[in-house]
Design an enzyme around this catalytic site. Structure first.
Site, mmCIF file in Angstrom:
data_model
loop_
_atom_site.group_PDB
_atom_site.id
_atom_site.type_symbol
_atom_site.label_atom_id
_atom_site.label_comp_id
_atom_site.label_asym_id
_atom_site.label_seq_id
_atom_site.Cartn_x
_atom_site.Cartn_y
_atom_site.Cartn_z
ATOM 1 N N ASP A 1 5.015 30.775 -22.574
ATOM 2 C CA ASP A 1 5.139 31.294 -21.218
ATOM 3 C C ASP A 1 6.373 32.194 -21.156
ATOM 4 O OD1 ASP A 1 4.397 31.463 -18.470
ATOM 5 O OD2 ASP A 1 3.768 29.374 -18.563
ATOM 6 N N ASP B 1 4.498 35.262 -16.721
ATOM 7 C CA ASP B 1 4.568 34.754 -15.357
ATOM 8 C C ASP B 1 4.838 35.891 -14.365
ATOM 9 O OD1 ASP B 1 4.726 32.270 -13.681
ATOM 10 O OD2 ASP B 1 6.721 33.057 -13.259
ATOM 11 N N GLU C 1 0.082 37.112 -15.590
ATOM 12 C CA GLU C 1 -0.228 36.522 -14.289
ATOM 13 C C GLU C 1 0.044 37.582 -13.233
ATOM 14 O OE1 GLU C 1 0.967 32.639 -11.572
ATOM 15 O OE2 GLU C 1 2.532 33.776 -12.593
ATOM 16 N N HIS D 1 -1.643 24.974 -13.817
ATOM 17 C CA HIS D 1 -0.575 24.099 -13.308
ATOM 18 C C HIS D 1 -0.252 24.348 -11.842
ATOM 19 C CE1 HIS D 1 1.227 27.899 -14.444
ATOM 20 N NE2 HIS D 1 2.266 27.617 -13.690
ATOM 21 N N ASP D 2 -0.783 25.436 -11.260
ATOM 22 C CA ASP D 2 -0.518 25.768 -9.859
ATOM 23 C C ASP D 2 -1.710 25.514 -8.946
ATOM 24 O OD1 ASP D 2 2.116 26.597 -10.205
ATOM 25 O OD2 ASP D 2 1.560 28.685 -10.602
#
Length: 561
Positions: free
Chosen positions: A98, A199, A256, A329-330
């Site tokens: 990440d 991210d 993302e 994860h969100d």
């Protein structure tokens, strides 16, 4: 269409804090991941996407990084990481890290220096502005509630943070910052990692005028999107990153990118653009949003879901590439969101997996998805750990007067903690996740839903995912075939085809507990058919011209002309 290893791969996302604890401190770690590599090999995945394991004070569960070239103590050491990388590679599994470079932690050495004085050499590593009449520089709101500006008494100026106030935004206008980031990326790639998930990468370029944003109904702060999402220099920055770093390695990159449409996405992922391989878009994740964002919690419409998924399949099919995901994860657990996590739990989990994995793009499996893990309903707000959830409760209930029970219902449906409860390995205490006290409570249904109960059950969700993965690896049509939606306006059935040469895949998914009749469109012609996979039976020899689907049934056929 160009072929590539990352188009043919299946990615498994690990949220380390919740995956497996190897030392009994209640927090998942690198040692725990090493312990479970054989499990991932058994599942059949190709790539692990590792959520942040860098050194961090953990204000936002690791997405606030204080040192990019060190490991969070709770997760282990750099030696542990090197061991993980080596053992994964030995098993044929790649590691994608990440990359969080829109912001750092306020405990990063760069920011510690930056806030010391206005003439510090690190001052321009971040975005500092003077206030206006004792107020922040503009009305921008943070994604985690409150103002996006934080006043710093030491220099009597404000710094920008689009997320937590402990996550100051980096100043990408500063070439020195960009070069620092590129050097750090090369350091990891030279270590041997296989790619980056980036991210909120489309937020790195801000409108340097910093104008006020529109204040929407029900909001306290101005909308930052027009001035920070897909900003004026974002593609320039990513082309530079590609030239300086990415193009020099055979790696996988996914950005993302909230609030992108297909046209904008093609600028990021087009084969001739030299930016990224693919992006995560969030349009289908926004279903059910309203005036209070996701906390409005409005039921989704299947026709709208089909429209969104089809738009992305068609929009990127010529020279682009899709990321396929239901969970991360969100996001809440998909079987609770788009399926039925009670009576038809297993059937709907398999149906949803089939619907996604038969599309064109690279599929992502989020830990626990492959065993049908569900949302959790903690009785007390005190059991929640997610900063976004806690801030939203404070703003909507304590400041704006939303009914607490209504807010808790929204939290049960949409909180990020739904994805962050510990991985359910077995029916022992704490689901086999830890011998200590877990950092967040385990979902109470772990006695029924766990890995151990599914590994050797040929009809389990886990073994169904194994079969889906195997089919994708053996069938070029699943990877490269062209997607076309059929029965566009059907309110219960999601059906589509994939076409490659003289072959056609027919994918049929019932999204309800009802038993609608599927009618094959007349334009679909075939000479022979082969049943590929389904969640009710293993063999189908009956007609496909017209038949009744069972509750949450899915079927896939290979048609040849």
């Amino acid at each position: 269409m160009n072929k590539a290893w990352w188009k043919e791969s299946i990615v498994y996302q690990i949220y380390p804090r919740s995956f497996k604890d190897s030392n009994g401190d209640g927090i998942g770690d690198l040692g725990g991941i090493i312990e479970k590599l054989d499990y991932l090999k058994e599942l059949g995945i190709d790539v692990i996407w590792l959520s942040p394991v860098y050194k961090s004070p953990n204000d936002d569960n690791g997405y606030d990084i204080s040192d990019y070239q060190d490991i969070m103590t709770e997760f282990g050491t750099m030696e542990d990481f090197d061991q993980l990388l080596q053992k994964a590679h030995d098993k044929g599994i790649k590691i994608m890290m990440d990359l969080v470079v829109n912001h750092t932690s306020d405990e990063h050495q760069w920011f510690i220096e930056s806030r010391k004085s206005t003439d510090n050499k690190y001052r321009d590593y971040y975005i500092w502005r003077n206030g206006l009449d004792g107020q922040p520089p503009n009305n921008w709101g943070s994604s985690f509630s409150g103002s996006a500006w934080e006043y710093d008494e030491n220099t009597e100026m404000y710094f920008l943070h689009l997320f937590s106030k402990k996550q100051p935004d980096l100043n990408w206008e500063n070439e020195i910052v960009r070069n620092e980031v590129y050097d750090m990326m090369k350091w990891w790639l030279d270590k041997g990692i296989d790619g980056f998930r980036m991210d909120v990468i489309n937020l790195i370029s801000k409108d340097q005028r910093f104008p006020d944003g529109e204040i929407r109904e029900g909001r306290l702060y101005g909308n930052i999107a027009p001035y920070s999402v897909n900003g004026p220099r974002v593609h320039e920055f990513l082309k530079e990153m590609n030239k300086e770093v990415l193009s020099k390695y055979d790696i996988m990159t996914v950005g993302e990118t909230p609030k992108v449409d297909t046209e904008e996405a093609m600028k990021y992922v087009g084969e001739t653009r030299n930016e990224l391989n693919m992006v995560f878009q969030f349009e289908h994740m926004g279903l059910g949003n309203g005036p209070e964002g996701k906390w409005s919690n409005i039921p989704f419409e299947l026709i709208e879901l089909k429209k969104i998924m089809t738009k992305w399949q068609k929009g990127l099919e010529r020279g682009g590439w899709n990321s396929l995901y239901w969970n991360n994860h969100d996001q809440p657990r998909v079987v609770s969101r788009f399926g039925d996590d009670n009576r038809y739990w297993a059937k709907s989990a398999k149906m949803l997996a089939t619907c996604l994995h038969m599309m064109q793009g690279t599929p992502y499996i989020y830990q626990g998805e492959e065993i049908g893990m569900t949302n959790v309903s903690f009785k007390s707000l005190e059991d929640y750990r997610d900063i976004e959830t806690l801030n939203a409760y404070n703003e909507l209930v304590k400041i704006k007067g939303k009914d607490p029970a209504e807010m808790m219902t929204a939290i049960y449906a949409k909180s990020r903690d739904n994805a962050r409860t510990p991985m359910q390995w077995d029916d022992n205490e704490n689901a086999g996740f830890t011998t200590g006290t877990p950092w967040i409570k385990v979902n109470p249904n772990y006695k029924q839903i766990n890995v151990n109960s599914q590994l050797y059950d040929k009809n389990s969700i886990f073994n169904y995912y194994k079969k889906l993965i195997s089919i994708r690896k053996q069938s070029e049509i699943v990877v490269y075939g062209t997607y076309d939606l059929i029965l566009e306006n059907h309110q219960e059935i999601y059906a589509y085809t994939r076409t490659l040469g003289d072959q056609k895949l027919l994918v049929i998914c019932n999204f309800t507990e009802n038993t609608p009749v599927f009618n094959l469109p007349e334009e679909i012609k075939y000479n022979s058919k082969e049943f590929i996979i389904g969640n009710y039976v293993t063999e189908r020899s009956d007609s496909i011209e017209s038949f009744e689907l069972k509750s949450y049934e899915t079927r896939v056929y290979l048609l040849k002309s």
